[in-house]
Design a protein around this motif. Sequence first.
Motif, short mmCIF file in Angstrom:
data_model
loop_
_atom_site.label_atom_id
_atom_site.label_comp_id
_atom_site.label_asym_id
_atom_site.label_seq_id
_atom_site.Cartn_x
_atom_site.Cartn_y
_atom_site.Cartn_z
N THR A 96 0.83 -1.21 0.00
CA THR A 96 0.00 0.00 0.00
C THR A 96 0.86 1.25 0.00
OG1 THR A 96 -1.77 -1.17 1.19
CG2 THR A 96 -1.81 1.23 1.23
N GLN A 97 1.87 1.25 0.83
CA GLN A 97 2.77 2.40 0.90
C GLN A 97 3.47 2.64 -0.43
OE1 GLN A 97 5.90 1.99 3.81
NE2 GLN A 97 6.31 4.18 3.88
N TRP A 98 3.94 1.56 -1.05
CA TRP A 98 4.61 1.67 -2.35
C TRP A 98 3.65 2.20 -3.41
CZ3 TRP A 98 3.17 -1.18 -6.73
CH2 TRP A 98 3.98 -0.98 -7.85
N ALA A 99 2.45 1.63 -3.49
CA ALA A 99 1.48 2.05 -4.52
C ALA A 99 1.12 3.51 -4.36
CB ALA A 99 0.24 1.17 -4.45
N GLN A 100 0.93 3.94 -3.13
CA GLN A 100 0.61 5.35 -2.89
C GLN A 100 1.77 6.25 -3.27
OE1 GLN A 100 -0.51 5.13 1.25
NE2 GLN A 100 -2.66 4.69 0.78
N ALA A 101 2.99 5.82 -2.96
CA ALA A 101 4.18 6.61 -3.30
C ALA A 101 4.35 6.74 -4.81
CB ALA A 101 5.43 5.98 -2.69
N GLN A 102 3.90 5.72 -5.56
CA GLN A 102 3.99 5.77 -7.02
C GLN A 102 2.86 6.56 -7.65
OE1 GLN A 102 6.83 4.54 -8.34
NE2 GLN A 102 7.25 4.08 -6.19
N GLY A 103 1.91 6.99 -6.83
CA GLY A 103 0.78 7.75 -7.35
C GLY A 103 -0.27 6.91 -8.03
N ILE A 104 -0.33 5.61 -7.71
CA ILE A 104 -1.35 4.75 -8.30
C ILE A 104 -2.69 5.07 -7.63
CG2 ILE A 104 -2.11 2.38 -8.68
CD1 ILE A 104 0.81 1.52 -8.57
N PRO A 105 -3.70 5.45 -8.38
CA PRO A 105 -4.99 5.82 -7.78
C PRO A 105 -5.57 4.66 -6.95
CG PRO A 105 -4.91 6.48 -10.09
CD PRO A 105 -3.71 5.63 -9.86
N ALA A 106 -6.22 5.00 -5.86
CA ALA A 106 -6.74 3.99 -4.93
C ALA A 106 -7.72 3.06 -5.62
CB ALA A 106 -7.39 4.67 -3.73
N GLU A 107 -8.46 3.55 -6.59
CA GLU A 107 -9.46 2.71 -7.25
C GLU A 107 -8.83 1.74 -8.25
OE1 GLU A 107 -9.25 6.54 -9.69
OE2 GLU A 107 -9.18 5.95 -7.58
N ARG A 108 -7.51 1.87 -8.49
CA ARG A 108 -6.84 1.00 -9.47
C ARG A 108 -6.13 -0.18 -8.83
NH1 ARG A 108 -8.97 1.12 -13.98
NH2 ARG A 108 -7.06 0.26 -14.92
N PHE A 109 -6.12 -0.26 -7.51
CA PHE A 109 -5.45 -1.40 -6.88
C PHE A 109 -6.13 -1.76 -5.57
CE2 PHE A 109 -3.49 2.00 -4.47
CZ PHE A 109 -3.15 1.43 -3.24
N ARG A 110 -5.98 -3.02 -5.21
CA ARG A 110 -6.36 -3.54 -3.91
C ARG A 110 -5.25 -4.44 -3.41
NH1 ARG A 110 -11.77 -3.58 -1.73
NH2 ARG A 110 -13.20 -2.37 -3.04
N ALA A 141 -7.31 -15.08 0.16
CA ALA A 141 -6.97 -13.84 -0.56
C ALA A 141 -7.50 -13.90 -1.99
CB ALA A 141 -5.46 -13.64 -0.56
N GLY A 142 -7.36 -15.05 -2.64
CA GLY A 142 -7.88 -15.20 -4.00
C GLY A 142 -9.39 -15.03 -4.06
N ARG A 143 -10.07 -15.62 -3.11
CA ARG A 143 -11.53 -15.50 -3.08
C ARG A 143 -11.96 -14.08 -2.79
NH1 ARG A 143 -12.40 -21.20 0.25
NH2 ARG A 143 -12.27 -22.58 -1.59
N ALA A 144 -11.22 -13.40 -1.91
CA ALA A 144 -11.53 -12.01 -1.62
C ALA A 144 -11.34 -11.14 -2.86
CB ALA A 144 -10.65 -11.51 -0.48
N CYS A 145 -10.33 -11.46 -3.65
CA CYS A 145 -10.10 -10.73 -4.90
C CYS A 145 -11.29 -10.89 -5.84
CB CYS A 145 -8.82 -11.23 -5.56
SG CYS A 145 -8.58 -10.64 -7.26
#
Length: 257
Positions: free
Chosen positions: A40-54, A69-73
């Motif tokens: 999460t910290q890495w994705a936010q630092a890269q500027g990846i929008p929150a709606e584009r990753f989980r 985790a797979g089922r949650a995805c």
Amino acid sequence: MDRLVFITGASSGIGQALAWRYHQAGWRLALSARRAADITQWAQAQGIPAERFRVYGADVAQTDSIVAAGRACIDAQGVPDVVIANAGISVGVDTGMREDLDVIARIYATNNVGLAATFHPFIDAMVRRGSGTLVGIASVAGIRGLPGHAAYCSSKAAVISYCESLRGEMRSHGVRVVTIAPGYVDTPLTQRNRYGMPFLMKAPRFADAAFRTIAAGRSYRVIPWQMGIVAKLLRVLPDALFDKAMAGQPRKHRETR
């Protein structure tokens, strides 16, 4: 089409580089690792929008954890178009040391059972849909057994054979299985190695080559291509010559050293 990729071991190294490459190509990301906060910290630092990753915290060595985790995805983002079983561990072992038997068991639990458990939640859904790609990250170390690398080499040999078997099972259902065998990639996993690493690649270059290989649906590829030639030579080298070449070579570090 808003495509989705699920990647394990995404908190660093190859997994993180693959996540960035897929993001650059416009894919949505489903990212899993034990260190979920790091992703999460890495994705936010890269500027990846929150709606584009989980992010899905999971330990692939614990079957119920990665299956959940797979089922949650699937529940949160839908069935991925590509699933990359990347999470793995590499450490030297000495079969004469009792504690290393436990290390061997953990390597197999992560690199082999964990790979199958990563694929498991998605197979039925992909079969029903009639499409999808399952990607196993193996290694050129799976081509031949290297001194001091017994657990890692054998685990990656098993990845190659497992994915080959699964490819045959999935072919008639429209689901592709891709095996990628990296050579030496500059990641935290390799930076402790005590020996020379020919054709060492930076992780972003590897990720780009892997992305193109997966998109092309190739069944098997060694990256970089130079290591593919080395792998073919190793495969046909007579045992006597192979043993002589390996004599005196530095062993991979054990976990306790």
